[in-house]
Design an enzyme around this catalytic site. Structure first.
Site, short mmCIF file in Angstrom:
data_model
loop_
_atom_site.label_atom_id
_atom_site.label_comp_id
_atom_site.label_asym_id
_atom_site.label_seq_id
_atom_site.Cartn_x
_atom_site.Cartn_y
_atom_site.Cartn_z
N SER A 69 15.16 -78.32 28.12
CA SER A 69 15.24 -77.24 29.10
C SER A 69 14.26 -76.12 28.77
O SER A 69 14.57 -74.94 28.95
CB SER A 69 16.66 -76.70 29.16
OG SER A 69 17.10 -76.29 27.86
N LYS A 120 15.94 -69.58 21.01
CA LYS A 120 14.66 -70.16 21.35
C LYS A 120 13.72 -69.02 21.71
O LYS A 120 14.17 -67.94 22.07
CB LYS A 120 14.80 -71.18 22.48
CG LYS A 120 15.49 -70.69 23.74
CD LYS A 120 15.75 -71.88 24.64
CE LYS A 120 16.32 -71.49 26.00
NZ LYS A 120 17.78 -71.32 25.96
N ASP A 133 13.12 -66.52 26.55
CA ASP A 133 13.38 -67.53 25.52
C ASP A 133 12.83 -68.90 25.89
O ASP A 133 12.61 -69.74 25.03
CB ASP A 133 14.87 -67.61 25.13
CG ASP A 133 15.79 -67.86 26.29
OD1 ASP A 133 15.30 -67.99 27.44
OD2 ASP A 133 17.02 -67.94 26.07
N ARG A 134 12.59 -69.13 27.18
CA ARG A 134 12.02 -70.43 27.59
C ARG A 134 10.50 -70.35 27.67
O ARG A 134 9.94 -69.26 27.83
CB ARG A 134 12.54 -70.84 28.97
CG ARG A 134 14.03 -71.07 29.00
CD ARG A 134 14.46 -71.63 30.33
NE ARG A 134 15.88 -71.95 30.29
CZ ARG A 134 16.47 -72.84 31.05
NH1 ARG A 134 15.77 -73.53 31.94
NH2 ARG A 134 17.76 -73.07 30.95
N ASP A 142 14.49 -63.98 30.47
CA ASP A 142 14.78 -63.26 29.23
C ASP A 142 13.86 -63.65 28.08
O ASP A 142 14.11 -63.29 26.93
CB ASP A 142 16.25 -63.44 28.84
CG ASP A 142 16.60 -64.89 28.56
OD1 ASP A 142 15.89 -65.78 29.07
OD2 ASP A 142 17.58 -65.15 27.84
N ASP A 157 10.47 -67.27 30.79
CA ASP A 157 11.50 -67.07 31.82
C ASP A 157 12.04 -65.64 31.82
O ASP A 157 11.51 -64.76 31.15
CB ASP A 157 12.64 -68.07 31.61
CG ASP A 157 13.45 -67.75 30.37
OD1 ASP A 157 12.89 -67.16 29.44
OD2 ASP A 157 14.66 -68.07 30.34
N LYS A 189 26.22 -62.17 26.95
CA LYS A 189 26.68 -62.97 25.82
C LYS A 189 26.68 -62.15 24.55
O LYS A 189 25.98 -61.14 24.44
CB LYS A 189 25.83 -64.24 25.66
CG LYS A 189 24.41 -64.00 25.21
CD LYS A 189 23.74 -65.34 24.95
CE LYS A 189 22.28 -65.17 24.62
NZ LYS A 189 21.61 -66.41 24.27
N SER A 208 19.18 -65.38 32.10
CA SER A 208 18.06 -66.22 31.74
C SER A 208 17.12 -66.54 32.89
O SER A 208 16.57 -65.65 33.51
CB SER A 208 18.58 -67.50 31.10
OG SER A 208 17.53 -68.20 30.52
N HIS A 209 17.01 -67.83 33.22
CA HIS A 209 16.06 -68.28 34.23
C HIS A 209 16.65 -68.20 35.63
O HIS A 209 15.97 -68.54 36.60
CB HIS A 209 15.70 -69.73 33.93
CG HIS A 209 16.92 -70.59 33.85
ND1 HIS A 209 17.81 -70.51 32.79
CD2 HIS A 209 17.45 -71.48 34.71
CE1 HIS A 209 18.81 -71.34 33.01
NE2 HIS A 209 18.61 -71.94 34.17
#
Ligand code: G16
Length: 538
Positions: free
Chosen positions: A365, A376, A281-282, A279, A277, A126, A113-114
């Site tokens: 987050s 997300k 999702d953010r 990947d 971010d 995951k 992720s981030h």
């Protein structure tokens, strides 16, 4: 091509955290580390024989090698088909969309992720279930249990698969299909948002800057914003995904997206600034001179989502993670729909979305999303903001001011104490936990504690229970302080302190957030003894 069964022994520390297993890239690259974890997933969700799995990642260092290993293991375990993003790239929300769209049996997403990438950075993996969302705790628990007793894994002895060209090839008995995920994702976005109105808005001179932070969203943002919606070339910056994110920290917040913040607060700022971010999702949303906290973004989006054609029928409910501010609850109350407070982690929204109890979800987050996928979705949030701005003609600052005037403002801030001593951080939490029963009724820094607990959650859909999800100190409707240890870090511990204060009076909604939160910050420090226990001033 032969299937090789390799003898192995358990490797310590393969416990999935808030979102899958995250570890230093060099740890993931150790012989057997990835293989043990992948076989443990297959054994937990299997038999994999005959199934179709989606595989892809955010492109960070080791992504390509890891995907080849996963494909050979899937083939050796009898999978019928693997669907892989071109060059092994899939943003997390696109992976969720592909899992759902093709009705597959779930997927493996490679991402930290981030977290920074590169050989000295972080890596992660995951499993997402067939509904498209992150595996729930029952499944991650079974995966972890398998890692503790694993004795062997299976892998095909074969050459690498070419992931650069679209189309189908074979790996032993398994078909490998390389797809263009951008097309599937763009179709989905087109079905939700008023692209014509957004296109007209850009044509009329609306300007935006999207910082893809050299992460996976670049190609999606370019294709949709510049390609389809007509934003001028150069609207999307840092658009090429790089294995080390260009040496940056792909976390879209005012600290790591400092250049974007400077532009948005500088002269001649565009109308909208956004970032996503590692990947995808953010998201971060910032208007001209107006930063939007993720908690406010959730509330504003929920209040205005009916302006997007895909949600014109309204929403069934709003879900937020516990540390996310209570601003979204006020919107739900106004709309007359239920609000849900879940533990941190997108996996807790899955059952609510599947059951149709919630339409929109969000986390402090920097995550917002809806029932369109089960992750997300950074670009989705940006497109919804664009849709709302195009429909109303209002600026980000005006939309925020309107929202606060109508619902009140929840000043919000999160203070992170990163890389602190694990034992010291756990000691701080244990000590607070031990005092919880005695705190209600006590007054501190002019605030009265009305409730103090260690957050526990019973899923209203499947009845599963999650305990010890963070300590809540509630000061009535006025304020809240939440303490929680991060579940995504890879070094030491990170203490997160979440602070909020409600201000209903429009005349007092223009304060600087740290100043507005000063009494809550002081109360949190006094109660937890952060300085003494962690040796940190800030
Ligand atoms: C992950 C989860 C999010 C969660 C976040 C919290 O985010 O997917 O649902 O809110 O972790 O992180 P922490 O435990 O460090 O507070 P991401 O974007 O890293 O996948």
């Amino acid at each position: 091509m032969t299937v090789k069964t390799v003898t192995t022994t358990p490797i310590e520390g393969q416990k999935p955290g808030t979102s899958g297993l995250r570890a230093k890239t060099r740890v993931f690259m150790q012989p057997g580390y990835l293989e043990n974890f992948v076989q443990s997933i297959f054994d937990a969700v299997g038999p994999v024989a005959g199934k179709t799995l989606v595989v892809g990642g955010d492109g960070r260092f080791f992504n390509r090698r890891a995907i080849q290993t996963i494909l050979k293991m899937a083939a050796a375990n009898g999978a019928a088909r693997a669907v892989v993003g071109r060059e092994g790239l899939l943003s997390t929300p696109a992976a969720s969309a592909v899992i759902r769209h093709l009705r597959t049996d779930g997927g493996l997403i490679l991402s930290a992720s981030h977290n920074p990438g590169g050989e000295d950075g972080d890596f992660g993996l995951k499993y997402n279930i067939p509904a498209g969302g992150p595996a729930p705790e029952g499944v991650t628990g079974a995966i972890h249990a398998n890692t503790l007793k694993i004795t062997e894994y299976r892998i095909l002895e074969a050459g690498d698969v070419d992931l650069s060209a679209l189309g189908e090839s074979r790996l032993g008995g398994m078909a490998v299909e390389v797809i263009d995920p951008v097309a599937i994702y763009a179709d989905l976005m087109r079905s939700l948002f008023d692209f014509d109105a957004i296109r007209a808005h850009f044509a009329a001179g609306f300007r935006m800057r999207f910082d893809a932070m050299h992460a996976v969203t670049g190609p999606y943002a370019r294709a949709i914003l510049e390609g389809e919606l007509g934003a001028p070339a150069g609207t999307v910056i840092n658009a090429a995904p790089l294995p080390d994110f260009g040496g940056g920290h792909p976390d879209p917040n005012p600290v790591y997206a400092a250049d974007l913040m400077a532009e948005m607060f500088g002269p001649d700022a565009p109308d909208l600034g956004a970032a996503s971010d590692g990947d995808g999702d953010r998201n971060m949303i910032v208007g001209r001179g107006a930063y939007v906290t993720p908690s406010d973004s959730l509330a504003v989006l929920a209040a205005n989502i009916h302006l997007a054609p895909g949600y014109s029928g309204g929403i069934t409910g709003i879900a937020r993670s516990m540390p996310t501010s209570r601003a979204a609850d006020r919107v739900a109350a106004r709309l007359g729909v239920p609000s849900y407070e879940t533990p941190t982690g997108w996996k807790f929204f899955g059952t609510l979305l599947d059951a149709g109890r919630a339409t929109i979800c969000g986390e402090e987050s920097a995550g917002t999303g809806s029932n369109h996928v089960r992750e997300k979705d950074g670009l989705w949030a940006v497109l919804l903001w664009l849709n709302i701005m195009a429909a109303t003609g209002r600026s980000v600052a005006e939309i925020l001011a309107d929202h606060w005037a109508a619902h009140g403002r929840d000043y919000y801030s999160r203070h992170d104490y990163e890389g602190v001593d694990k034992a010291a951080a756990e000691g701080l939490m244990d000590d607070l936990r031990a005092r919880l029963a005695s705190l209600p009724g006590s007054e501190i820094e002019g605030l009265t504690i009305t409730e103090a607990d260690d957050f526990a959650y019973t899923d209203p859909v499947d009845g599963s229970v999650a305990t010890s999800q963070g300590i809540r100190l509630i000061f009535g409707d006025t304020a809240r302080a939440v303490f929680r240890l991060s579940g995504t870090g890879t070094v030491g511990a990170t203490l997160r302190v979440y602070l909020e204060r409600f201000e209903p009076d429009p005349a007092r909604q223009g304060e600087e957030p740290q100043a507005a939160l000063a009494p809550v910050i002081a109360a949190a420090h006094t109660l937890a003894g952060i300085r003494t226990r962690l040796g940190r001033e800030a």
